[in-house]
Design an enzyme around this catalytic site. Structure first.
Site, mmCIF file in Angstrom:
data_model
loop_
_atom_site.group_PDB
_atom_site.id
_atom_site.type_symbol
_atom_site.label_atom_id
_atom_site.label_comp_id
_atom_site.label_asym_id
_atom_site.label_seq_id
_atom_site.Cartn_x
_atom_site.Cartn_y
_atom_site.Cartn_z
ATOM 1 N N HIS A 114 -9.379 0.835 -1.508
ATOM 2 C CA HIS A 114 -9.383 1.457 -0.187
ATOM 3 C C HIS A 114 -10.813 1.381 0.361
ATOM 4 C CE1 HIS A 114 -5.582 3.139 -1.443
ATOM 5 N NE2 HIS A 114 -5.496 4.014 -0.467
ATOM 6 N N HIS A 173 0.862 -1.190 0.000
ATOM 7 C CA HIS A 173 0.000 0.000 0.000
ATOM 8 C C HIS A 173 0.890 1.229 0.000
ATOM 9 C CE1 HIS A 173 -3.811 2.104 1.823
ATOM 10 N NE2 HIS A 173 -3.123 2.927 1.037
ATOM 11 N N HIS A 182 1.422 4.861 -2.405
ATOM 12 C CA HIS A 182 1.065 5.724 -3.549
ATOM 13 C C HIS A 182 2.342 6.395 -4.031
ATOM 14 C CE1 HIS A 182 -3.266 5.402 -2.580
ATOM 15 N NE2 HIS A 182 -2.812 5.259 -1.343
ATOM 16 N N ASP A 198 1.792 3.999 2.863
ATOM 17 C CA ASP A 198 0.757 4.826 2.222
ATOM 18 C C ASP A 198 1.381 5.979 1.430
ATOM 19 O OD1 ASP A 198 -1.861 5.315 1.512
ATOM 20 O OD2 ASP A 198 -2.484 6.141 3.436
ATOM 21 N N ASP A 199 1.715 7.076 2.115
ATOM 22 C CA ASP A 199 2.301 8.264 1.471
ATOM 23 C C ASP A 199 3.473 8.723 2.334
ATOM 24 O OD1 ASP A 199 0.165 8.916 -0.682
ATOM 25 O OD2 ASP A 199 -0.985 8.578 1.146
ATOM 26 N N GLU A 202 -11.239 3.349 5.798
ATOM 27 C CA GLU A 202 -10.219 4.262 6.334
ATOM 28 C C GLU A 202 -10.989 5.354 7.079
ATOM 29 O OE1 GLU A 202 -8.130 6.581 3.355
ATOM 30 O OE2 GLU A 202 -6.497 7.116 4.729
HETATM 31 N N1 HPA Z 1 -6.526 7.413 1.208
HETATM 32 C C1 HPA Z 1 -7.206 7.748 0.119
HETATM 33 N N2 HPA Z 1 -6.641 8.226 -0.967
HETATM 34 C C2 HPA Z 1 -5.323 8.385 -0.989
HETATM 35 C C3 HPA Z 1 -4.571 8.067 0.112
HETATM 36 C C4 HPA Z 1 -5.201 7.541 1.265
HETATM 37 O O1 HPA Z 1 -4.607 7.214 2.315
HETATM 38 N N3 HPA Z 1 -3.292 8.350 -0.231
HETATM 39 C C5 HPA Z 1 -3.289 8.803 -1.503
HETATM 40 N N4 HPA Z 1 -4.529 8.837 -1.961
HETATM 41 ZN ZN ZN Z 2 -3.706 4.768 0.413
#
Ligand code: HPA
Ligand code: ZN
Length: 337
Positions: free
Chosen positions: A191, A11, A13, A272-273, A194
């Site tokens: 996703h 996971h 991006h 994630d990021d 969350e």
């Molecule tokens: N959630 C949803 N969209 C996203 C995320 C995330 O954590 N990171 C990049 N786009």
């Molecule tokens: Zn994500």
């Protein structure tokens, strides 16, 4: 850093790996003005209150990504960092609509990323897959067009995903494009859970037919759903630093990951990021260890789960699991002596 265990990151991006220094270097190369004085001022803007406040900055900074070389440099930067953190296999999301919406051709994006990824195993020891992710806050028709535009490049793409603003954009909105992706031979993830409710997780499984849930932490609000996810061993790609930075969880010490493991869920840890959320995947693992006291056996289980949940072929999975067994054997020997 302690010697990191070998693991897969599932996971991630690629746009979320844009470090402030690279953002400024690309801005200069492409003669783009960023509304920040420099990397430090940009970093200071990383104070998010929710998912949307992060997405606003994340999309704004994509402005510096214009050429194939920009996307290649972005992916190279991630892969070098990931390798240092023990990543041996990475399944990497990209958001084509964040680029085509600014007039960048989807071919530029995919060719640029693919150029980095195709030699990643040799250069960094990291095998890879690419996951084309649809922006769920845009109309379903845009997702269908994006999948069609990716047609000439499907050899480079393993799966489709669904990201961006979750609440108000349930998975079922994308039933048609997921059916088309499945028919094209792509694997399916999304996703869900969350910021969105547990029902979105159920819908992603039942309506879209996904094989993995990204995040999924809100499943813990629904014991019957947890029971199902355990019974079906549906992988959940959990991102602890992200959950704290986007205020889905108060602090790392409050993270539900130990309870998720205790319940028997197939949990993996991911970043994630990482440029925006304070660290890469091993930083997440060590953060959990420090805040929650995870044991060596739990860390080994998380690494093992990451290989079990990945889309590698059986031969590569066996190789990665053997590497993990060798590494955990070494940890045991070292702590016994
Ligand atoms: N959630 C949803 N969209 C996203 C995320 C995330 O954590 N990171 C990049 N786009
Ligand atoms: Zn994500």
């Amino acid at each position: 850093m302690r010697h990191p265990l070998p693991k897969a990151e599932l996971h991630l991006h690629i746009e979320g790996t844009l470090e402030p220094e690279l953002a400024f270097a690309l801005a200069e190369r492409n003669r783009i003005d960023l509304p920040y004085a420099g990397p430090d001022e940009l970093r200071a803007a990383y104070a998010f209150t929710d998912l949307q406040s992060f997405l606003d900055l994340y999309y704004q900074l994509t402005a510096v990504l214009l050429t194939e070389q920009d996307f290649t440099d972005l992916a190279d930067g991630y892969l070098a960092r990931a390798a240092e953190q023990g990543v041996r296999h990475a399944e990497i999301f990209f958001d084509p609509q964040a680029h085509t919406g600014r007039g960048v051709d989807i071919g530029t994006v995919i060719r640029g990323l693919a150029r980095s990824l195709e030699s990643s195993r040799e250069r960094f020891g990291v095998s890879t897959r690419l996951i084309l992710s649809f922006l769920r806050d845009l109309p379903a028709e845009d997702a269908l067009k994006t999948l069609a535009d990716a047609g000439p490049y499907l050899d480079s793409i393993a799966a489709v995903g669904l990201d961006s603003a979750e609440v108000g954009h349930p998975p079922a909105k994308f039933a048609e494009v997921y059916a088309a992706a499945r028919a094209a031979g792509l694997r399916l993830v999304a996703h869900a859970g969350e910021e969105g409710p547990p029902e979105y997780i159920t819908e992603a499984l039942d309506v879209l037919g996904v094989e993995r849930i990204d995040h999924g932490i809100r499943c813990m609000e629904d014991p019957a759903l947890v029971e199902r996810l355990v019974a079906e061993q549906v992988p959940l790609t959990v991102c602890p630093f992200s959950n704290v930075r986007l205020r889905c969880v108060d602090t790392l010490a409050d993270h539900p990951l130990p309870a998720m493991l205790e319940a028997g869920l197939l949990v993996t840890v991911n970043s994630d990021d990482p440029s925006y959320f304070g660290g890469y995947v091993e930083d997440n693992v060590q953060g959990l260890r420090a805040s929650l006291g995870l044991s060596d056996d739990q860390l080994a289980l998380l690494a093992r789960n990451s290989f079990l949940a990945s889309f590698v072929d059986d031969a590569r999975r066996a190789e990665l699991l053997a590497e993990l067994d060798a590494a955990t054997g070494a940890v045991r020997t070292a702590s016994a002596s």
